[in-house]
Design an enzyme around this catalytic site. Structure first.
Site, mmCIF file in Angstrom:
data_model
loop_
_atom_site.group_PDB
_atom_site.id
_atom_site.type_symbol
_atom_site.label_atom_id
_atom_site.label_comp_id
_atom_site.label_asym_id
_atom_site.label_seq_id
_atom_site.Cartn_x
_atom_site.Cartn_y
_atom_site.Cartn_z
ATOM 1 C CE1 TYR A 164 29.998 29.413 -20.064
ATOM 2 C CE2 TYR A 164 28.595 27.504 -19.635
ATOM 3 C CZ TYR A 164 29.789 28.039 -20.078
ATOM 4 O OH TYR A 164 30.759 27.211 -20.559
ATOM 5 C CD GLU B 176 29.532 24.574 -22.217
ATOM 6 O OE1 GLU B 176 29.406 24.868 -21.017
ATOM 7 O OE2 GLU B 176 30.617 24.620 -22.807
ATOM 8 C CG ASP C 3 33.263 28.869 -17.206
ATOM 9 O OD1 ASP C 3 34.028 29.869 -17.214
ATOM 10 O OD2 ASP C 3 33.688 27.708 -17.337
#
Ligand code: SF4
Length: 334
Positions: free
Chosen positions: A123, A40, A141
């Site tokens: 997020y 991520e 996202d």
């Protein structure tokens, strides 16, 4: 809008499509929260195709939080070299140190605790919670923001407070209680493969019947951009006996990395000029041939076949200038 969506049907259509069409990305094949966090952080501002080889090399070099926590900053920056935005690598390093130390190398499961890790925002915390721990928590996202803005036909800028809140609220309301991991992956994948920024494939979209967008390509709306400002960066190319003089950076963006030495009073025609973006700036990098006298504090000689971790635009400039002299580029994939 989602009050009007038959949520169960929406989820079923989306998940059915994903099970058939979703890509086997390396980070989707693991439930290791550390691996999910690495992917991520790498995927922020970087394309999937670029991230895959970096992710695979990273997980071989630093397979768990303890290994990363013990690594030197130089090793960490070297492994990150080419991905840019080095604060991400430093934060990942600090996050691993926090997990290895404060949490006894056991990755925390609670959303608010994950969010306290360095470099982890709303997020990223949600992504780790849902992709690693299968928690029913929304994630928004850029891909999901685009899909939801189109489904809602949202005319409010998605980067405004009201627009952001509308997206997070909808993402939360659409969450299933079970298998949220699959649902969130599916929504993200729909944005990557079907509901693309340009020319969305609405004819192949599994949730087209729930979508309100009349002009999808105009969405999502964003606030007007700040004007790009050009900055000048003048540097010295000082090369002797297969060694090059480089300057270690002490400022926050490039801290710890090496660049060509800064030149306060350039003279003559540059050997090379290039451009690179930096927030809302466009930097014009000019490199001049200069004598060794230009050496400044923090400068050091480095053999060209063993260069330290460098700022990517400067590494590219060095590779180009060395190639002109018939010396092999220091890094194969620049
Ligand atoms: S119908 Fe088109 S705009 Fe709507 S979600 Fe599907 S791909 Fe996106």
């Amino acid at each position: 809008m989602n009050d009007e969506i038959p949520r169960a049907k929406f989820r079923a259509s989306l998940v059915r499509w994903f099970r058939k069409n979703g890509r086997d990305l390396p980070w989707r094949l693991t439930r290791d929260p550390y691996a999910v966090l690495v992917s991520e952080i790498m995927l922020q501002q970087t394309q999937v195709a670029t991230v895959i080889p970096y992710f695979e090399r990273w997980m071989q070099k630093f397979p768990d939080t303890q290994t990363l926590a013990r690594a030197s900053e130089t090793d960490v920056l070297h492994a990150w070299q080419g991905l840019g935005y080095y604060s991400r690598a430093r934060n990942l390093h600090r996050a691993a140190q926090a997990i290895a130390g404060k949490y006894n190398a056991i990755f925390p499961r609670e959303l608010d605790v994950i969010r306290e890790l360095p470099g982890v925002g709303r997020y990223t915390a949600g992504a780790v919670a849902t992709f690693a721990f299968d928690q029913a928590t929304p994630v928004v996202d850029a891909n999901i923001a685009r899909v939801l803005a189109r489904l809602l036909d949202l005319q409010t800028p998605v980067d405004s407070r009201a627009g952001g809140e509308a997206l997070w609220k909808t993402a939360g309301e659409l969450q299933p209680k079970r298998e949220a991991r699959i649902f969130n992956s599916a929504l993200m994948e729909l944005g990557a493969l079907v509901c693309t920024p340009r020319a969305p494939k609405c004819g192949q979209c599994p949730v087209a019947k729930f979508c309100r967008a009349t002009n999808p390509e105009s969405l999502p709306r964003k606030k007007p951009r700040r004007k790009t400002v050009e900055l000048l960066e003048n540097c010295a190319f000082i090369f002797s006996r297969d060694k090059i003089l480089l300057e270690q950076q002490t400022n926050s963006r490039w801290r710890g990395l090496w660049k060509l030495p800064q030149l306060d009073a350039p003279n003559g025609e540059p050997l090379l000029q290039s451009h690179y973006p930096f927030t809302h700036h466009r930097v014009r990098l000019s490199v001049f041939a200069t004598s060794k006298k230009a050496a400044r504090a923090h400068c050091k000689w480095h053999a060209v076949d063993a260069l330290p971790a460098m700022a990517a635009p400067h590494l590219r400039a060095v590779a180009t200038l060395l190639a002109k002299r018939g010396v092999a580029a220091p890094v194969a994939s620049l």
